[in-house]
Design an enzyme around this catalytic site. Structure first.
Site, mmCIF file in Angstrom:
data_model
loop_
_atom_site.group_PDB
_atom_site.id
_atom_site.type_symbol
_atom_site.label_atom_id
_atom_site.label_comp_id
_atom_site.label_asym_id
_atom_site.label_seq_id
_atom_site.Cartn_x
_atom_site.Cartn_y
_atom_site.Cartn_z
ATOM 1 N N SER A 1 -68.736 -19.674 106.532
ATOM 2 C CA SER A 1 -67.619 -19.137 107.319
ATOM 3 C C SER A 1 -68.104 -18.122 108.340
ATOM 4 O O SER A 1 -69.013 -17.351 108.071
ATOM 5 C CB SER A 1 -66.588 -18.462 106.419
ATOM 6 O OG SER A 1 -65.602 -17.860 107.244
ATOM 7 N N HIS B 1 -60.820 -19.925 100.760
ATOM 8 C CA HIS B 1 -61.036 -18.904 101.804
ATOM 9 C C HIS B 1 -60.163 -19.259 103.013
ATOM 10 O O HIS B 1 -59.482 -18.413 103.589
ATOM 11 C CB HIS B 1 -62.516 -18.857 102.197
ATOM 12 C CG HIS B 1 -62.799 -18.181 103.510
ATOM 13 N ND1 HIS B 1 -62.528 -18.765 104.736
ATOM 14 C CD2 HIS B 1 -63.320 -16.966 103.801
ATOM 15 C CE1 HIS B 1 -62.866 -17.934 105.711
ATOM 16 N NE2 HIS B 1 -63.356 -16.836 105.182
ATOM 17 N N GLU C 1 -57.130 -17.484 104.865
ATOM 18 C CA GLU C 1 -57.227 -17.319 106.329
ATOM 19 C C GLU C 1 -55.906 -17.744 107.011
ATOM 20 O O GLU C 1 -55.350 -17.012 107.827
ATOM 21 C CB GLU C 1 -58.396 -18.178 106.815
ATOM 22 C CG GLU C 1 -58.574 -18.337 108.311
ATOM 23 C CD GLU C 1 -59.724 -19.318 108.634
ATOM 24 O OE1 GLU C 1 -60.846 -19.114 108.134
ATOM 25 O OE2 GLU C 1 -59.490 -20.302 109.370
HETATM 26 C C1 6PG Z 1 -64.422 -20.280 109.181
HETATM 27 C C2 6PG Z 1 -63.219 -21.083 109.583
HETATM 28 C C3 6PG Z 1 -63.573 -22.450 110.024
HETATM 29 C C4 6PG Z 1 -62.316 -23.288 110.132
HETATM 30 C C5 6PG Z 1 -62.045 -23.711 111.495
HETATM 31 C C6 6PG Z 1 -60.872 -24.678 111.565
HETATM 32 O O1 6PG Z 1 -64.362 -19.783 108.066
HETATM 33 O O2 6PG Z 1 -65.351 -20.123 109.957
HETATM 34 O O3 6PG Z 1 -62.386 -21.185 108.469
HETATM 35 O O4 6PG Z 1 -64.444 -23.019 109.118
HETATM 36 O O5 6PG Z 1 -62.433 -24.414 109.404
HETATM 37 O O6 6PG Z 1 -61.820 -22.567 112.262
HETATM 38 O O7 6PG Z 1 -59.713 -24.138 111.070
HETATM 39 P P1 6PG Z 1 -58.312 -24.890 111.286
HETATM 40 O O8 6PG Z 1 -58.008 -25.650 110.056
HETATM 41 O O9 6PG Z 1 -57.357 -23.800 111.584
HETATM 42 O O10 6PG Z 1 -58.496 -25.802 112.459
#
Ligand code: 6PG
Length: 456
Positions: free
Chosen positions: A125, A182, A186
């Site tokens: 992440s 996570h 988020e």
């Molecule tokens: C991270 C984010 C990332 C995430 C993308 C897409 O931890 O860096 O969680 O891995 O998967 O930003 O997120 P969406 O599902 O909102 O498109």
């Protein structure tokens, strides 16, 4: 020879490779289409070697070979694994750094075990910046084999003070599970910030600039987090084309790549109520119901308000805390369900830097686990927050009743369910026994009863 190979040289893969190179590792790179590899070769980084043929890429790696995949989740991961299988030997290690579904990782792990190949699901992440400068890393797989990748993953991870934001998570797909939840957290915190924006905008009448300044001030205190910080920047950004605030020029529709959906599905499967995480995902679904929204839309009514910024802050702090608590309790539940033996304090610790949900609150969660907390909702200081801030959450919701606040209201509903003397489930038992003879439990005796309902 290279210490490690990276497959998939899109932005994330390229940045991970550069991060490894910056830490003194010799890195080989391979991408399905060679132009991406060529771009990296053109940067003339001495310890980087790029290859057009996967066989040459494999031959360039020290044994046991360590290969880091940064390809889109789903079929592309299986396709690469199939390509690699005949080229690898027992003892080699494949790490999947994408957002793979954890049950896919379980399956791939089992499959590759038969060839003696170690498979690691590696949650990563931190977006593009994190990949380059230090993400939070959640690796899972064979514990003994972890020893030969621990140093490199730890080296490239973010650091909180001096603590690396990388720890061995557990067996099979547990690392991807941890990354999935996570993302569920988020989504919830992003949605809470979006709802806070609506409340400040439509009840207090704040401009984007005023909302940004409010959040900036909040970010000095208990709710401090990366997501609050970037929200301030997003709110202050000007549009290049119109000179309006850019946020006002953006369509009111949010997409997703699936991890929030998986979190919600998994919570239901585990029979654990992660309502704030689920509501945040549903909020994204609703934002996409464009035709329906057009058919029903009404202009916002400007109205006077009785709530204060401090009450809104407290409501946000409480809802955010509950979102994190639901996520960590989901880990706790999965840990026992799947016998993963997750170290929840360590998970909180590696989220403190590098990742999208890095927040001051994680320090409190670590303290709670240090104090032997099990279910975080029963930890005194968290319970105290619920006791202390619920009245502000209620006031904010009542005052902003015309606004769409799915996660704030999910937080209040959850608290009401916790505090209610009666949930009405007694009536549900009666109904179930009436039409299906499902039996019911009595308050004055153990065991299950059946009643002939309505019999004279
Ligand atoms: C991270 C984010 C990332 C995430 C993308 C897409 O931890 O860096 O969680 O891995 O998967 O930003 O997120 P969406 O599902 O909102 O498109």
């Amino acid at each position: 020879m290279s210490d490690i190979g990276v497959i998939g040289l899109g932005v994330m893969g390229k940045n991970i490779a550069l991060n490894m190179l910056n830490h003194g590792y010799r890195v080989s790179g391979y991408n399905r289409s060679f132009d991406r590899t060529q771009l990296l070769i053109d940067e003339n980084i001495p310890s980087f070697s790029g290859f057009e043929k996967i066989e040459d890429f494999i031959a360039s790696l020290e044994k046991p070979r360590r290969i880091f995949l940064m390809v889109p989740a789903g079929k592309p991961v299986d396709a690469v694994i199939e390509q690699l299988k005949p080229l690898l030997s027992a003892g080699d290690i494949i790490m999947d750094g994408g957002n793979s579904y954890f049950e896919d990782t379980n399956r791939r792990d089992k499959d590759l075990q038969q060839l003696g190949i170690h498979y690691f699901g590696v949650g990563v992440s931190g977006g593009e910046e994190g990949a380059l400068h230090g993400p939070s890393i959640m690796p899972s797989g064979d514990k003994q084999a972890y020893a030969s990748i621990a140093k490199i993953l730890t080296d490239i991870s973010a650091k909180k003070d001096k603590d690396p934001c990388c720890t061995y998570i557990g067996p099979e797909g547990s690392g991807h599970y941890v990354k999935m939840v996570h993302n569920g957290i988020e989504y919830a915190d992003m949605q809470l910030l979006a709802e806070t924006y609506l409340i400040l905008k439509y009840t207090l009448g704040y401009t984007n600039g005023e909302i940004a300044s409010t959040l900036e001030a909040w970010n000095q205190g208990e709710v401090q987090s990366y997501l609050v910080d970037i929200t301030v920047t997003v709110l202050r950004e000007k549009d290049n084309v119109t000179e309006n605030d850019l946020v006002d020029m953006i369509l009111d529709v949010a997409g997703n790549k699936g991890t929030g959906r998986w979190t919600s599905i998994e919570a239901l499967r585990q029979e654990y109520n992660a309502s704030l995480l689920t509501s945040a995902y549903q909020a994204r679904i609703m934002s996409n119901q464009i035709d329906l929204r057009k058919a029903y839309v009404q202009a916002n009514q400007q109205k006077t308000t009785n709530i204060t910024v401090e009450q809104i802050h407290n409501a946000y702090q409480l809802a955010k805390t509950i979102a994190f608590v639901q996520g960590f309790n989901l880990y706790r539940d999965a840990s026992s369900k799947y016998a993963w033996n997750l170290n929840l304090k360590e998970i909180a610790s590696i989220f403190r830097a590098g990742c999208i949900i890095q927040a001051k609150l994680l320090q409190r969660i670590m303290h709670a686990y240090d104090d032997g907390a099990d279910d975080l909702l029963l930890y005194p200081s968290i319970k105290q927050d619920v006791d202390q801030y619920t009245s502000d959450l209620k006031k904010v919701i009542i005052d902003a009743i015309d606004l769409p606040l799915p996660v704030f209201t999910a937080a209040l509903t959850y608290i009401n369910q916790l505090t209610a003397e009666n949930l009405g489930a007694n009536l549900i038992q009666g109904q179930r026994d009436f039409f299906g003879a499902h039996t019911y439990q009595r308050i004055d005796k153990e065991g299950f009863e059946h009643h002939e309902w309505g019999a004279k």
